[in-house]
Design a protein around this motif. Structure first.
Motif, short mmCIF file in Angstrom:
data_model
loop_
_atom_site.label_atom_id
_atom_site.label_comp_id
_atom_site.label_asym_id
_atom_site.label_seq_id
_atom_site.Cartn_x
_atom_site.Cartn_y
_atom_site.Cartn_z
N PRO A 51 0.81 -1.22 0.00
CA PRO A 51 0.00 0.00 0.00
C PRO A 51 0.85 1.27 0.00
CG PRO A 51 -0.03 -1.03 2.17
CD PRO A 51 0.66 -1.98 1.25
N GLU A 52 2.16 1.14 0.29
CA GLU A 52 3.02 2.33 0.35
C GLU A 52 3.60 2.70 -1.01
OE1 GLU A 52 3.57 -0.29 2.52
OE2 GLU A 52 2.46 0.65 4.18
N THR A 53 3.44 1.84 -2.00
CA THR A 53 4.04 2.13 -3.30
C THR A 53 3.05 1.89 -4.43
OG1 THR A 53 4.90 -0.13 -3.46
CG2 THR A 53 6.38 1.55 -2.55
N ARG A 54 3.32 2.52 -5.54
CA ARG A 54 2.60 2.27 -6.79
C ARG A 54 3.63 2.30 -7.91
NH1 ARG A 54 -0.47 8.19 -7.07
NH2 ARG A 54 1.09 9.23 -5.79
N LYS A 55 3.23 1.86 -9.08
CA LYS A 55 4.16 1.77 -10.20
C LYS A 55 3.77 2.76 -11.28
CE LYS A 55 4.09 -1.89 -12.90
NZ LYS A 55 4.31 -3.26 -13.40
N LEU A 56 4.76 3.49 -11.77
CA LEU A 56 4.56 4.34 -12.95
C LEU A 56 5.08 3.59 -14.17
CD1 LEU A 56 5.58 7.96 -11.86
CD2 LEU A 56 3.33 6.87 -11.81
N GLU A 57 4.23 3.47 -15.18
CA GLU A 57 4.61 2.86 -16.45
C GLU A 57 4.71 3.96 -17.50
OE1 GLU A 57 1.75 -0.13 -17.37
OE2 GLU A 57 2.56 -1.56 -15.90
N LEU A 58 5.87 4.08 -18.13
CA LEU A 58 6.12 5.12 -19.12
C LEU A 58 6.28 4.52 -20.51
CD1 LEU A 58 6.61 6.66 -16.50
CD2 LEU A 58 8.71 7.60 -17.48
N GLU A 59 5.73 5.20 -21.48
CA GLU A 59 5.89 4.82 -22.89
C GLU A 59 6.25 6.07 -23.67
OE1 GLU A 59 3.32 3.17 -26.74
OE2 GLU A 59 2.43 3.18 -24.73
N GLN A 60 7.19 5.95 -24.59
CA GLN A 60 7.56 7.10 -25.41
C GLN A 60 7.16 6.89 -26.87
OE1 GLN A 60 11.58 7.60 -27.09
NE2 GLN A 60 12.33 6.36 -25.34
N ARG A 61 6.80 7.99 -27.51
CA ARG A 61 6.57 8.02 -28.95
C ARG A 61 6.87 9.43 -29.45
NH1 ARG A 61 0.03 7.23 -28.96
NH2 ARG A 61 0.71 5.36 -27.86
N ARG A 62 7.05 9.58 -30.74
CA ARG A 62 7.30 10.91 -31.27
C ARG A 62 6.03 11.75 -31.17
NH1 ARG A 62 9.49 12.81 -37.31
NH2 ARG A 62 9.19 15.04 -36.92
N PHE A 63 6.17 12.99 -30.70
CA PHE A 63 5.02 13.89 -30.62
C PHE A 63 4.83 14.60 -31.95
CE2 PHE A 63 3.09 18.05 -30.01
CZ PHE A 63 1.93 17.69 -29.35
N LEU A 64 3.62 14.50 -32.49
CA LEU A 64 3.25 15.23 -33.70
C LEU A 64 2.04 16.09 -33.38
CD1 LEU A 64 3.63 12.37 -36.33
CD2 LEU A 64 5.19 14.29 -35.96
N PHE A 65 2.10 17.37 -33.78
CA PHE A 65 1.08 18.32 -33.32
C PHE A 65 -0.30 18.00 -33.87
CE2 PHE A 65 1.77 20.21 -37.44
CZ PHE A 65 0.63 20.94 -37.71
N ASP A 66 -0.38 17.21 -34.96
CA ASP A 66 -1.70 16.87 -35.49
C ASP A 66 -2.24 15.56 -34.91
OD1 ASP A 66 -0.05 15.06 -36.73
OD2 ASP A 66 -0.66 15.54 -38.77
N GLY A 67 -1.48 14.95 -33.99
CA GLY A 67 -1.95 13.74 -33.33
C GLY A 67 -1.74 12.46 -34.12
#
Length: 415
Positions: A18-34
């Motif tokens: 209960p004292e911890t949680r997990k952050l899951e990160l994913e990367q991708r290229r950001f494009l302004f039009d989505g």
């Protein structure tokens, strides 16, 4: 060595403890039009974690498409990329956004001005790209009402400007609700700053005063508009001097409130000075009028022998930034394209490609087809990229408008 920059998408997962949680990160290229970038681009991203309870940020590198790590549940908020020091955007899950928004609203001094700028800038960029509902970016914006920093207020004003230009048509009930909200948002701080300098003010205070009065007045605050009009009148008649730090703002608000009369006063100032910087202030202001007749006069003046050729784009672009005037400016540019090409193609190509950007604010498929057809018929060596970027911008505007406009209108109507 790679084109573009990344978006880091954060997800939060519970752990057995209960004292911890997990952050899951994913990367991708950001494009302004989505859109999704077809190549599997991976950056080595410096992931720095700042928390409400920790004095020392936690550093690590993200070298693959995904990574995860545990964090303590004792933190009221967790922020990646503190002080927005690295070049990537962050998409937080709803719970983390809410906690950060709450910290901004409560004035938590660990959320620095650079953090507040990054949070808001990311939120509206992600909303434009379709990663985040625009109403959630507006919920974050709501927490900035007690902001004091000049540079954060500049980003706030930019966010409101994006809403105004992308989501709202000319005067109608929906835009009136938006303008009323904007006036009330800017009014307390604008009136607090007032019109006159105080002893011991910093340069940022001077900039903030002008920004707040100009923005609040631009959304129809009659007390501010009336004062600006009076100051323009008295200055143009030579009765009362006008603080140079307020002139640009006064000129713009005077043009917005007035029409032919304000235009004449600004022309009088323009013609009576040899100071080129003062002339530039006038050129940036005269196109802010809402009168179609005056806009026609402004555009004719822009290409007259009264204005230096290298200054003409200043008038075209500033008038084109006027939501009301934009269609007229585009038609004027099309009608006089041959003249502009003769003037600027060659040594002045940069000025010509900048003027192409007048169409950047259009938000409909109809406008996109019109601009695309015009560019196809009027190909210009050296301006291909500027024309392509303009078309991409219009498509992005149209997609954003179509996707979120109704929800945005409902959001402002309930405030």
């Amino acid at each position: 060595r790679q084109a573009g920059y990344p978006l880091v998408i954060v997800k939060e997962k519970p752990l057995a403890s209960p004292e911890t949680r997990k952050l899951e990160l994913e990367q991708r290229r950001f494009l302004f039009d989505g859109s999704r970038y077809p190549k599997n681009t991976v950056w080595t991203i410096p992931i720095v974690i700042k928390t409400s309870s920790g004095d020392n940020p936690d550093y690590r590198y993200m070298k693959s498409k995904k990574m995860s790590f545990p964090v303590s549940t004792s933190n009221n908020w967790i922020k990646l990329n503190p002080d927005t020091s690295s070049l990537y955007r962050v998409l937080y899950p709803e719970s983390m956004r809410h906690n950060l928004s709450h910290a901004v609203k409560n004035g938590d001094d660990k959320i620095t001005p650079a953090d507040r700028i990054g949070l808001l800038d990311d939120a509206f960029a992600l909303a434009r790209a379709g990663y985040l509902p625009t109403t959630e970016a507006l919920d974050l914006l709501e927490s900035y009402r007690n902001e004091k920093n000049c540079y954060v207020w500049a980003v706030i004003a930019s966010a409101f400007g994006a809403m105004d230009s992308i989501m709202f048509d000319s005067e109608n009930t929906a835009r009136n609700a938006f303008k009323e909200y904007a006036r009330k948002f800017f009014e307390p701080m604008a009136l607090h700053m007032g019109w006159d300098k105080r002893e011991g003010e910093r340069n940022s205070d001077i900039l903030l005063r002008s920004l707040l009065l100009r923005t609040c007045g631009g959304y129809g605050h009659m007390e501010i508009l009336t004062e600006a009009s009076l100051r323009l009148h008295n200055f143009s008649d030579g009765r009362v001097p006008l603080d140079p730090d307020l002139r640009q703002m006064v000129y713009i608000l005077g043009a917005e409130l007035g029409s032919q009369q304000a235009f004449e006063k600004l022309l009088k100032i323009y013609n009576s000075t040899d100071d080129h910087q003062e002339k530039i202030r006038v050129l940036r202001a005269i196109g802010m009028t809402h009168s179609p007749e005056t806009i026609d006069r402004v555009l004719a003046f822009a290409v007259s022998d009264k204005v230096r050729k290298q200054d003409t784009p200043i008038v075209i672009l500033s008038t084109g930034a006027n939501h009301t005037a934009q269609p007229q400016v585009w038609e004027f540019l099309k009608s006089n394209w041959k003249m502009f090409v003769e003037r600027y193609h060659g040594g002045g190509l940069g000025l010509l490609t900048r003027m192409v950007g007048v169409a950047n604010g259009f938000t409909t498929e109809e406008a996109y087809r019109d601009v695309k057809e015009f560019f196809a018929k009027n190909k210009l060596t050296g301006a291909k990229r500027a024309m392509a970027e303009t078309l991409e911008q219009i498509q992005s505007n149209a997609a954003w408008n179509k996707r979120d406009k109704e929800n945005v209108i409902n959001w402002f109507n309930t405030k």
